[in-house]
Design an enzyme around this catalytic site. Sequence first.
Site, PDB file in Angstrom:
ATOM      1  N   CYS A  89       0.812  -1.217   0.000  1.00 33.75           N
ATOM      2  CA  CYS A  89       0.000   0.000   0.000  1.00 33.75           C
ATOM      3  C   CYS A  89       0.843   1.264   0.000  1.00 33.75           C
ATOM      4  O   CYS A  89       0.469   2.251  -0.640  1.00 33.75           O
ATOM      5  CB  CYS A  89      -1.006   0.004   1.143  1.00 33.75           C
ATOM      6  SG  CYS A  89      -0.312  -0.259   2.780  1.00 33.75           S
ATOM      7  N   HIS A 120      -3.062   0.777   6.963  1.00 35.12           N
ATOM      8  CA  HIS A 120      -3.071   0.951   5.515  1.00 35.12           C
ATOM      9  C   HIS A 120      -2.637   2.371   5.163  1.00 35.12           C
ATOM     10  O   HIS A 120      -2.979   3.328   5.860  1.00 35.12           O
ATOM     11  CB  HIS A 120      -4.488   0.672   5.007  1.00 35.12           C
ATOM     12  CG  HIS A 120      -4.670   0.814   3.548  1.00 35.12           C
ATOM     13  ND1 HIS A 120      -3.970   0.055   2.629  1.00 35.12           N
ATOM     14  CD2 HIS A 120      -5.479   1.624   2.829  1.00 35.12           C
ATOM     15  CE1 HIS A 120      -4.349   0.404   1.412  1.00 35.12           C
ATOM     16  NE2 HIS A 120      -5.260   1.350   1.512  1.00 35.12           N
TER      17      HIS A 120
END
Length: 168
Positions: free
Chosen positions: A46, A143
Amino acid sequence: MRLTLTRKPLYGLIFLYQFKEEDPSQQESSCPEHIWFANQTTNNACATIALLNIVMNASGVGIGPTLSSLKDFSKDMTPAIRGYTVGSHDYIRRVHNSFARKMDMLAADLSLHNEMAASKAKTAQKSYAKKEKTEDVSEAGFHFVAFVPIGGNLWKLDGLERQPMNLG
């Protein structure tokens, strides 16, 4: 504490947060042509996807021949196919992995193995019992997402979402 900004341009912001799936109805129905956006199709990528989603949309930035070639090659792809292309790109994979610790890569491999085993067990079980969806914050992962000014608007470019989100 006072924050002083320099006169250098700001191309985007990467934000780390505890992941919670968002409402897909708030996403764009399709990826606007003027935005280069890739989905995250590789585990633990990510931050790399967030960086790429920023630099590929930054005007006036020299991204070099490798990324320029990738940008040109993938310009007509969907975000998902673009994500697969990024995930299979040798140069990007090599740079990404150079920042990963060996234990992180082994843990990711073990996690994939365990996910596959659990998936096979669920398929074999063929249970039709409905389970309520519960959110366990302790189970949520972290994330990285990018926030990028593009065309006079602020866009949220989250590789786990299907499309970018125009925040106005």
